[in-house]
Write a protein that holds these residues in place. Sequence first.
Motif, PDB file in Angstrom:
ATOM      1  N   ILE A 146       0.817  -1.220   0.000  1.00  0.00           N
ATOM      2  CA  ILE A 146       0.000   0.000   0.000  1.00  0.00           C
ATOM      3  C   ILE A 146       0.847   1.265   0.000  1.00  0.00           C
ATOM      4  N   GLY A 147       2.173   1.117  -0.027  1.00  0.00           N
ATOM      5  CA  GLY A 147       3.010   2.302  -0.187  1.00  0.00           C
ATOM      6  C   GLY A 147       3.691   2.813   1.061  1.00  0.00           C
ATOM      7  N   ILE A 148       3.739   2.003   2.122  1.00  0.00           N
ATOM      8  CA  ILE A 148       4.454   2.387   3.341  1.00  0.00           C
ATOM      9  C   ILE A 148       5.785   1.660   3.365  1.00  0.00           C
ATOM     10  N   LYS A 149       6.865   2.399   3.371  1.00  0.00           N
ATOM     11  CA  LYS A 149       8.184   1.785   3.352  1.00  0.00           C
ATOM     12  C   LYS A 149       8.491   1.154   4.709  1.00  0.00           C
ATOM     13  N   VAL A 150       9.058  -0.036   4.676  1.00  0.00           N
ATOM     14  CA  VAL A 150       9.451  -0.730   5.900  1.00  0.00           C
ATOM     15  C   VAL A 150      10.936  -1.016   5.847  1.00  0.00           C
ATOM     16  N   ALA A 151      11.582  -0.923   6.992  1.00  0.00           N
ATOM     17  CA  ALA A 151      13.017  -1.179   7.071  1.00  0.00           C
ATOM     18  C   ALA A 151      13.266  -2.680   6.989  1.00  0.00           C
ATOM     19  N   PRO A 152      14.251  -3.121   6.215  1.00  0.00           N
ATOM     20  CA  PRO A 152      14.552  -4.554   6.144  1.00  0.00           C
ATOM     21  C   PRO A 152      15.129  -5.043   7.467  1.00  0.00           C
ATOM     22  N   ASP A 153      15.047  -6.348   7.692  1.00  0.00           N
ATOM     23  CA  ASP A 153      15.626  -6.917   8.901  1.00  0.00           C
ATOM     24  C   ASP A 153      17.121  -6.642   8.937  1.00  0.00           C
ATOM     25  N   LYS A 154      17.644  -6.499  10.151  1.00  0.00           N
ATOM     26  CA  LYS A 154      19.066  -6.191  10.304  1.00  0.00           C
ATOM     27  C   LYS A 154      19.958  -7.262   9.693  1.00  0.00           C
ATOM     28  N   GLU A 185      18.552  -3.841  -5.224  1.00  0.00           N
ATOM     29  CA  GLU A 185      17.463  -4.395  -4.439  1.00  0.00           C
ATOM     30  C   GLU A 185      16.688  -3.286  -3.735  1.00  0.00           C
ATOM     31  N   ALA A 186      17.406  -2.289  -3.233  1.00  0.00           N
ATOM     32  CA  ALA A 186      16.753  -1.167  -2.554  1.00  0.00           C
ATOM     33  C   ALA A 186      15.889  -0.378  -3.531  1.00  0.00           C
ATOM     34  N   GLN A 187      16.381  -0.179  -4.772  1.00  0.00           N
ATOM     35  CA  GLN A 187      15.610   0.532  -5.784  1.00  0.00           C
ATOM     36  C   GLN A 187      14.362  -0.250  -6.158  1.00  0.00           C
ATOM     37  N   ALA A 188      14.514  -1.593  -6.277  1.00  0.00           N
ATOM     38  CA  ALA A 188      13.356  -2.435  -6.596  1.00  0.00           C
ATOM     39  C   ALA A 188      12.321  -2.366  -5.489  1.00  0.00           C
ATOM     40  N   ASN A 189      12.782  -2.306  -4.240  1.00  0.00           N
ATOM     41  CA  ASN A 189      11.868  -2.199  -3.111  1.00  0.00           C
ATOM     42  C   ASN A 189      11.117  -0.878  -3.145  1.00  0.00           C
ATOM     43  N   ASP A 190      11.816   0.203  -3.479  1.00  0.00           N
ATOM     44  CA  ASP A 190      11.171   1.516  -3.601  1.00  0.00           C
ATOM     45  C   ASP A 190      10.124   1.512  -4.705  1.00  0.00           C
ATOM     46  N   ASP A 191      10.444   0.870  -5.835  1.00  0.00           N
ATOM     47  CA  ASP A 191       9.493   0.804  -6.945  1.00  0.00           C
ATOM     48  C   ASP A 191       8.253   0.005  -6.550  1.00  0.00           C
ATOM     49  N   GLU A 192       8.464  -1.105  -5.835  1.00  0.00           N
ATOM     50  CA  GLU A 192       7.330  -1.921  -5.399  1.00  0.00           C
ATOM     51  C   GLU A 192       6.452  -1.157  -4.419  1.00  0.00           C
ATOM     52  N   THR A 193       7.081  -0.354  -3.554  1.00  0.00           N
ATOM     53  CA  THR A 193       6.342   0.412  -2.561  1.00  0.00           C
ATOM     54  C   THR A 193       5.476   1.483  -3.206  1.00  0.00           C
ATOM     55  N   SER A 194       5.952   2.067  -4.294  1.00  0.00           N
ATOM     56  CA  SER A 194       5.251   3.208  -4.876  1.00  0.00           C
ATOM     57  C   SER A 194       4.197   2.829  -5.910  1.00  0.00           C
ATOM     58  N   THR A 195       4.130   1.567  -6.301  1.00  0.00           N
ATOM     59  CA  THR A 195       3.264   1.180  -7.415  1.00  0.00           C
ATOM     60  C   THR A 195       1.793   1.466  -7.144  1.00  0.00           C
ATOM     61  N   LEU A 196       1.211   0.826  -6.110  1.00  0.00           N
ATOM     62  CA  LEU A 196      -0.219   0.979  -5.848  1.00  0.00           C
ATOM     63  C   LEU A 196      -0.576   2.391  -5.412  1.00  0.00           C
TER      64      LEU A 196
END
Length: 311
Positions: free
Chosen positions: A232-240, A248-259
Amino acid sequence: MDYSLPVMTDMINYCDTRVSPSTVHCSNVGLFNFFFRYLYIKTTSIFKWILPKNFEKNYFDMVLLLGGYVTIVETDKFGVIPQYAGLRGYNVQYQPTHAVICNPLISGIIEPMIDKQCAVIKLNPDYLGIYDLIAFHADMMALCAENAGVNEVNSKLAYIFATDDKAGAETFKKAFDEIHSGNPATVTGKNLFNDDGEPLWTTFTQNLKEVYIAPEVLATLKKWEQRYLTAIGIKVAPDKKERMITDEAQANDDETSTLIDIWIESLQDGCKKARDLFGINIRVAKRYDLKKGGSEDGTADTINSRPVQLQ
């Protein structure tokens, strides 16, 4: 089968089991409702709305998110208000042409023409809401929580005592209570042991670590929540323990912003139509953009050197 209102439990179960096998559902309905409400509130937090004073935000949010769209219409008695509505008709591109509004406080059924007599603010271009998205993740989270609770119970160290009479059973109970109450020493009779001096009790299991999986289940529950927040577009911090490379970080940002980007575009289009039709001040933006800096009064905000309009 009787399809008339009110709809009874047998009809609800019939409709639900056609698409959702009962074997993959959480049996604790209250637990499902808990997580559904939790995720729903999380979802409402991603939008920053400016609404007219006579718009009830809780009603507006529920109709929009769960119903998929909210109709803005002008009435003689209440002025310009949001309403839940059905849709009818279709144009040459098979889009609905009229809203159908039935409210006990509004006289009769009204059917205003979309974009002429009413504005439809829809979350998705297909007019559908996100009840299914919330319900799926709430069900998975409820299953994890239910699993963790059952595992906590099953992993308790349980004993079986053997005795020939009621007096012996009471002796076992008293000794067990004293041990678990923290007494450093417990005095009891010989009836806890057989003639050879061997104890008359045993345990269900000796190695609790082999059956205790609650930590892993709770970690899975957290991942289901993170999966929903990302959707739904809320960024979450990956596990330590998880390191992410730049791609991978860019792909995560793209996935977060899609919907969220699709939703905002659709909502802003509907808000513009409502402003044009009725002259009301109704605007929406991503809440996390506003948190990074800027005003909440509908003026332009500057985020990362880019102007972001509360539209």
